[in-house]
Design a protein around this motif. Structure first.
Motif, PDB file in Angstrom:
ATOM      1  N   LEU A 110       1.485   8.132   1.425  1.00 29.66           N
ATOM      2  CA  LEU A 110       0.366   7.240   1.691  1.00 29.66           C
ATOM      3  C   LEU A 110      -0.434   7.644   2.925  1.00 29.66           C
ATOM      4  O   LEU A 110      -1.619   7.335   3.037  1.00 29.66           O
ATOM      5  N   LYS A 111       0.218   8.321   3.854  1.00 33.02           N
ATOM      6  CA  LYS A 111      -0.460   8.739   5.085  1.00 33.02           C
ATOM      7  C   LYS A 111      -1.685   9.603   4.811  1.00 33.02           C
ATOM      8  O   LYS A 111      -2.611   9.666   5.614  1.00 33.02           O
ATOM      9  N   TYR A 112      -1.681  10.281   3.682  1.00 35.82           N
ATOM     10  CA  TYR A 112      -2.758  11.213   3.358  1.00 35.82           C
ATOM     11  C   TYR A 112      -3.810  10.581   2.438  1.00 35.82           C
ATOM     12  O   TYR A 112      -4.717  11.269   1.989  1.00 35.82           O
ATOM     13  N   SER A 113      -3.701   9.289   2.155  1.00 32.54           N
ATOM     14  CA  SER A 113      -4.506   8.675   1.101  1.00 32.54           C
ATOM     15  C   SER A 113      -5.666   7.853   1.646  1.00 32.54           C
ATOM     16  O   SER A 113      -5.564   7.205   2.688  1.00 32.54           O
ATOM     17  N   ASN A 114      -6.770   7.866   0.877  1.00 36.00           N
ATOM     18  CA  ASN A 114      -7.947   7.051   1.193  1.00 36.00           C
ATOM     19  C   ASN A 114      -8.044   5.824   0.295  1.00 36.00           C
ATOM     20  O   ASN A 114      -8.868   4.945   0.532  1.00 36.00           O
ATOM     21  N   GLY A 115      -7.239   5.781  -0.749  1.00 36.27           N
ATOM     22  CA  GLY A 115      -7.233   4.669  -1.685  1.00 36.27           C
ATOM     23  C   GLY A 115      -5.949   4.698  -2.484  1.00 36.27           C
ATOM     24  O   GLY A 115      -5.183   5.671  -2.415  1.00 36.27           O
ATOM     25  N   ALA A 116      -5.690   3.631  -3.231  1.00 36.52           N
ATOM     26  CA  ALA A 116      -4.413   3.553  -3.948  1.00 36.52           C
ATOM     27  C   ALA A 116      -4.563   2.814  -5.268  1.00 36.52           C
ATOM     28  O   ALA A 116      -5.388   1.904  -5.409  1.00 36.52           O
ATOM     29  N   ILE A 117      -3.747   3.231  -6.231  1.00 37.26           N
ATOM     30  CA  ILE A 117      -3.593   2.536  -7.505  1.00 37.26           C
ATOM     31  C   ILE A 117      -2.135   2.119  -7.606  1.00 37.26           C
ATOM     32  O   ILE A 117      -1.232   2.941  -7.442  1.00 37.26           O
ATOM     33  N   LEU A 118      -1.909   0.833  -7.877  1.00 37.19           N
ATOM     34  CA  LEU A 118      -0.545   0.341  -8.039  1.00 37.19           C
ATOM     35  C   LEU A 118      -0.298   0.084  -9.517  1.00 37.19           C
ATOM     36  O   LEU A 118      -1.015  -0.702 -10.144  1.00 37.19           O
ATOM     37  N   VAL A 119       0.690   0.769 -10.066  1.00 33.61           N
ATOM     38  CA  VAL A 119       1.010   0.644 -11.489  1.00 33.61           C
ATOM     39  C   VAL A 119       2.188  -0.304 -11.643  1.00 33.61           C
ATOM     40  O   VAL A 119       3.212  -0.162 -10.959  1.00 33.61           O
ATOM     41  N   THR A 120       2.035  -1.269 -12.528  1.00 38.46           N
ATOM     42  CA  THR A 120       3.099  -2.242 -12.729  1.00 38.46           C
ATOM     43  C   THR A 120       3.209  -2.589 -14.206  1.00 38.46           C
ATOM     44  O   THR A 120       2.465  -2.069 -15.040  1.00 38.46           O
TER      45      THR A 120
END
Length: 276
Positions: A173-183
């Motif tokens: 996550l340290k390298y990320s500008n955005g995130a997708i959470l899959v559930t």
């Protein structure tokens, strides 16, 4: 733009979403689930480069060591232990911090390197695909993940994170500008999604949720998104056709029905993460 794709638990479809979105977005794919990197099984890139991942570990010169135990006392990771008149080393617990070498008054400690894994780089359909592979029996994945994420390519990079919310995910996550959470629409899915959400919020980056194996109903995940005002990026229906394609190791995006699904998810994703 570096986009982390994560899940609070394993088996939600994180790699399914990652690999198919890589094709929909024409994005680079980076598999950071180094203990079980399955993305290449679906994308099947042609590997053109392999590099070793090395870590440092202390080497004790028994001719100089007086077994004073100072190195043991300073080691925060219990990689060194004093047993009677000997100093024992547990290589796989060593983090290579160098503290033991600094405190040794007799210059009895030096450092050497050993391999704990490797990185493979490949290409498929003009998409760069990189993955890390941790050697069997190695307990620490973070050095492989860090090496894998060094010098990411320009453009869009999809980072397929390890499952859960451990330090392995934190380092991705340290390298990320955005995130997708899959559930998935289950009590377990919601429980672990909440933990993943708290982790992402710590980094103050935009994010959205993708529901895999969606039942088409107003399920607990959809209600949670409404209550918490979390953006739902898209859903992948619970379908026998999906399971058949997946079980053959084929890409869902090559199927016209699923192509429409991932194209729609990619369109909404650009709105949520505010990038063009």
């Amino acid at each position: 733009m570096n986009i982390a794709i994560l899940s609070g638990k394993g088996g939600t479809g994180k790699t399914t979403v990652s690999t198919n979105l890589a094709l929909a977005l024409n994005a680079n794919y980076i598999d950071c689930d180094v203990e079980e990197p399955n993305g290449f099984l679906f994308l099947k890139p042609k590997v053109y480069k392999t590099q070793k991942v090395m870590v440092e570990y202390p080497v004790i010169d028994n001719d100089k060591c007086v077994s004073c135990g100072e190195c043991v006392n300073v080691c925060q990771f219990n990689a060194l232990a004093k047993v009677r008149d000997d100093i024992m080393l547990f290589q796989k617990l060593c983090h290579g911090c160098g503290a033991c070498e600094i405190v040794c008054k007799y210059n009895a400690l030096t450092y050497d390197k050993r391999q704990i894994g490797k990185i493979e780089k490949g290409i498929v359909r003009d998409i760069n695909c990189n993955r890390g592979i941790l050697n069997i029996g190695e307990p620490m994945a973070v050095p492989v993940i860090r090496e894998l994420l060094k010098g990411l390519s320009d453009g869009v990079n999809l980072i397929d994170c390890p499952p859960g919310t451990s330090c392995n995910v934190v380092n991705a996550l340290k390298y990320s500008n955005g995130a997708i959470l899959v559930t998935e629409p289950s009590q377990f899915g919601l429980h672990d999604l909440k933990m993943a959400l708290e982790l992402v919020k710590m980094y103050n980056i935009p994010f959205g949720i993708v529901i895999n194996k969606d039942d088409g109903e107003d399920n607990i995940i959809k209600r949670f998104c409404k209550e918490e005002k979390v953006r739902l990026i898209g859903t992948i229906p619970y379908s026998k056709d999906t399971a058949v394609i997946y079980s053959k190791g084929e890409i869902l995006y090559d199927d016209l029905h699923h192509k429409r699904i991932f194209d729609e998810i990619s369109k909404t994703l650009k709105e949520v993460l505010s990038w063009t």
